[in-house]
Design an enzyme around this catalytic site. Sequence first.
Site, short mmCIF file in Angstrom:
data_model
loop_
_atom_site.label_atom_id
_atom_site.label_comp_id
_atom_site.label_asym_id
_atom_site.label_seq_id
_atom_site.Cartn_x
_atom_site.Cartn_y
_atom_site.Cartn_z
N GLU A 25 -5.72 -8.34 0.06
CA GLU A 25 -6.40 -7.93 1.30
C GLU A 25 -7.85 -7.65 0.95
OE1 GLU A 25 -4.78 -4.97 3.96
OE2 GLU A 25 -2.74 -5.52 3.37
N GLU B 84 0.81 -1.23 0.00
CA GLU B 84 0.00 0.00 0.00
C GLU B 84 0.84 1.27 0.00
OE1 GLU B 84 -3.03 -0.08 3.08
OE2 GLU B 84 -4.10 -1.70 2.07
#
Length: 503
Positions: free
Chosen positions: A292, A173
Amino acid sequence: MRTAQLTIDPAFAIGPADRRLFGSFVEHMGRCVYGGIYEPGHPEADALGLRRDVLELTRELGVSVVRYPGGNFVSGYRWEDGVGPVGDRPRRLDLAWKTVETNAFGLHEFMTWANEAGVEPMMAVNLGTRGVQEALDLLEYSNHPGGTHLSDQRRKNGAEDPFGVRLWCLGNELDGPWQVGHKTADEYGRLAAEAARAMKMSDPSISLVACGSSNRRMPTFASWEATVLEHTYEHVDYISAHTYYDPSDGDRASLLASAVDMDNFITEVVATADHVAAKQRHRRKLKISFDEWNVWYEARLQADLDRRGWVEAPALIEDDFTAVDAVVVGDLLITLLRHADRVGVAAQAQLANVIAPIRTRNGGPAWRQSIFHPFALTARYARGTVLRTEPVSPRYETKKYGDVPVLDTVAVHDEETGELTVFAVNRSETDLELQLDLRGVSGLSGQCHLTLAAGDDPSATNTEAEPDKVTPRELNTPTLDAGRCSVRLPAVSWNVLRFGNRP
Ligand code: AHR
């Protein structure tokens, strides 16, 4: 009762139901590792401190691949801290979760755990505060057989054979301003390309995942993917996607349609990747690693972080999942399967305690949360070839996603056993009659109808005191008449319809 129709034909194949779609995620966060999969001194712990009860539940869940060690944690992590004699390992500040990391659990403990759990390890390297050299060092330590400083250090530390890690995430991320070492798409793209090229020089057998967006609502979504892939397309095998759906605002109609958003997200990432492929004249199609995804009461995170100072393994985002949340999770799995041709890896976040299907108490028992069940049953029954389904369904209006179908489905056909499984979600607050036409698959008979229905008690959760309050139950076995049948899908329910070869 409202009705919906679905015709299934094995000719409409999407692709194989890859086992890697049933992945999970273990991050050094909250009590996922400490007090989750690892708790020395617990009555169920083995000599290393691995909780046998959690291992058993992990196997029952049917998890195939597990991403480690983060998440946001990895962006400030030094993997060397977690190897060698435990007593010599340093205590460090983990800035991602405002926690003290003891490093008692590290690479070797994780590999032993993965082996015991029967899962494939998926490692993430730190491209937040670190770079190409540290990624190469971890790869060499993990995968090189021996005869070099790092591989011999691994052997000295007790692992004679290489870990043989095949799947590697190039950071986590890094589009997110919350990330330690947050970068622009160009900065990350260059770094990821350099790391990828060097890592494949060291071990050409590995597959690499470049970071896509942290979610579809990021202001940089799509342009991030395009820029990162312009730098990395030829060197990587996957682009990642992450998404969480937050029930906190009480908008149940929208929550139940979360899979519509995931579906659009996948389609848009595929379009962006294909755009770069066209521009750069690549024949190879890139796949998504949806590493995720889950339901997450994210609005509660700040309160968790504000409540304390620097401590070890605090309880963080230990959401109690409801029956409705389980229906949503089942629908997200349907969506991943429906994109089996372009989603090659997926990992539910996370495995234990932290927004997890498995909950534990320190020193106490482990139990299955409501969301455990759709995952375990999908992993068990989605075997074979995923089939495209085009249900004809009533529709309803949602605030977040507009007009959406009430029914969502996917089918999986196991050519070897002849079995056919239909996964179906009824998002509406009333029962739905599903009229199934299976004439395209010869010789079938109904085997069972399992349902996880939230209509009667939507906010029911599984707790230590009542660990089996939300569980799937069996309804009437569907009876086929000349290849057709009708089944009742209860209000707000996730369903598995199984058909086998006629005896
Ligand atoms: O899974 C919890 C966190 O959510 C992960 O650390 C991060 O990658 C994401 O934002």
